[in-house]
Design a protein around this motif. Structure first.
Motif, short mmCIF file in Angstrom:
data_model
loop_
_atom_site.label_atom_id
_atom_site.label_comp_id
_atom_site.label_asym_id
_atom_site.label_seq_id
_atom_site.Cartn_x
_atom_site.Cartn_y
_atom_site.Cartn_z
N PHE A 1 69.99 -78.34 89.01
CA PHE A 1 69.24 -78.60 87.79
C PHE A 1 68.77 -80.06 87.70
O PHE A 1 67.70 -80.33 87.15
CB PHE A 1 70.07 -78.21 86.57
CG PHE A 1 70.20 -76.72 86.39
CD1 PHE A 1 69.10 -75.96 86.01
CD2 PHE A 1 71.41 -76.07 86.62
CE1 PHE A 1 69.20 -74.58 85.86
CE2 PHE A 1 71.52 -74.70 86.47
CZ PHE A 1 70.41 -73.94 86.09
N ASP A 2 69.53 -80.99 88.28
CA ASP A 2 69.08 -82.39 88.35
C ASP A 2 67.80 -82.50 89.17
O ASP A 2 66.87 -83.23 88.80
CB ASP A 2 70.17 -83.27 88.98
CG ASP A 2 71.30 -83.60 88.00
OD1 ASP A 2 71.13 -83.33 86.79
OD2 ASP A 2 72.34 -84.10 88.45
N GLU A 3 67.78 -81.79 90.29
CA GLU A 3 66.60 -81.82 91.17
C GLU A 3 65.39 -81.19 90.50
O GLU A 3 64.26 -81.71 90.58
CB GLU A 3 66.92 -81.12 92.49
CG GLU A 3 67.89 -81.90 93.36
CD GLU A 3 68.74 -81.03 94.28
OE1 GLU A 3 68.44 -79.82 94.39
OE2 GLU A 3 69.70 -81.55 94.87
N ILE A 4 65.61 -80.07 89.83
CA ILE A 4 64.50 -79.39 89.12
C ILE A 4 63.89 -80.33 88.07
O ILE A 4 62.67 -80.46 87.97
CB ILE A 4 65.01 -78.09 88.44
CG1 ILE A 4 65.45 -77.05 89.47
CG2 ILE A 4 63.93 -77.53 87.51
CD1 ILE A 4 64.35 -76.52 90.36
N ARG A 5 64.76 -81.02 87.33
CA ARG A 5 64.28 -81.94 86.29
C ARG A 5 63.57 -83.14 86.90
O ARG A 5 62.49 -83.54 86.45
CB ARG A 5 65.43 -82.41 85.40
CG ARG A 5 65.88 -81.39 84.36
CD ARG A 5 66.83 -82.03 83.37
NE ARG A 5 68.10 -82.39 84.01
CZ ARG A 5 69.15 -81.57 84.10
NH1 ARG A 5 69.08 -80.35 83.60
NH2 ARG A 5 70.25 -81.96 84.69
N ALA A 6 64.16 -83.72 87.94
CA ALA A 6 63.60 -84.94 88.55
C ALA A 6 62.22 -84.69 89.15
O ALA A 6 61.34 -85.55 89.05
CB ALA A 6 64.56 -85.47 89.61
#
Length: 292
Positions: free
Chosen positions: A16-21
């Motif tokens: 989810f961090d990667e999706i947001r970033a």
């Protein structure tokens, strides 16, 4: 918290961090309307009801990892052009111990620089002809990530091009290896995997409906999103493969455009009328099921 759950939680947080970033989207736009959701549920039911089991290793030809790598490289060079198979010569390929028909690429995501760098490819079968297809799948991910997807990219289409490339490569390898049943075997593996993803997706839905379970809510949503990605990508890839069989030059050209991000995957789907609203898209999956 046990070690396995801790590992899953860490994977979920990273996902989810990667999706947001990278500003990717996890909106399930294909089932945003009640009519589409009903079609999706009916299709899931049909897939779940099918009697499918994984084939045996003996059903495939024995091939070394090096032979499979050269097969994959030759396919890309002939299908997409010069140097498109190069990542398979530069990125380490490891064999995993689990006897699965699958593979994965480990990527390093730099959230500040917004880069996605392949670290290594992991294969679960390195001694069967099937692994040439797995290498094609992973190389497609690598080529797609060479050029950054635009913000807003619907991440649920992330597996679409790799699955489509596998389907096309299957016909190439079938002739080259004189392995006439390779496409049928591949479709069996893909539909059985699809069945497993649907079972997991439904389990996640039930758990979420029970109410928030703080410790495992994020892993459940991670699992559910991952399953949906494979489900919708597979269904759409089956229809695109049908179109490829009729219009190979058109579909090859549009695959190249998508890999270079000259056209968004979402726009390609609209252009080719690939959607749950199109009966031909649903029928493409039903035809595959009828062969099982």
């Amino acid at each position: 918290m046990n070690q396995n759950l801790q590992s899953i939680l860490e994977d979920s947080i990273s996902y989810f961090d990667e999706i947001r970033a990278f500003k990717f989207s996890l909106d399930k736009i294909d089932i945003s309307r009640a009519s589409e959701k009903k079609i999706f549920e009916n299709l899931q039911a049909a897939i779940t009801a099918s009697s499918i089991s994984f084939p045996y290793s003996k059903d495939f030809k024995k091939n070394s990892l090096e032979e499979n790598k050269q097969l994959a490289i030759s396919f890309f060079e002939s299908f997409l052009g010069e140097n498109t198979g190069t990542p398979l010569t530069t990125i380490p390929i490891e064999k995993a111990s689990m006897p699965m028909f699958d593979g994965a690429t480990l990527f390093s995501y730099n959230l500040q620089e917004k880069t996605i760098t392949p670290i290594k490819i992991v294969l679960y079968r390195t001694d069967l002809s099937y692994s040439a297809l797995s290498l094609c799948h992973e190389n497609t991910h690598i080529l797609f990530n060479n050029h950054m997807p635009t913000p807003g990219f619907h991440y649920h289409y992330n597996e679409l091009l790799p699955i489509l490339i596998e389907l096309i490569a299957t016909t190439y390898f079938s002739e080259l290896l004189n392995e006439k049943k390779l496409l049928d075997l591949y479709l069996t593996i893909r539909t059985k995997t699809l069945q497993d993803h649907i079972a997991e997706y439904k389990s996640c839905e039930k758990l979420l409906k029970m109410g928030p379970i703080k410790e495992i809510e994020l892993p459940i949503k991670y699992s559910m999103n991952t399953c949906y990605t494979y489900i919708i990508s597979t269904i759409f890839a089956f229809h695109l493969f049908e179109q490829y069989q009729k219009y190979p030059d058109e579909i090859r050209a549009i695959i190249k455009e998508c890999l270079m991000h000259h056209i968004k995957v979402e726009d390609m789907l609209r252009k080719r009328d690939i959607s749950l609203k199109n009966p031909d898209t649903v029928n493409a999956t039903m035809k595959v099921l009828q062969k099982k």
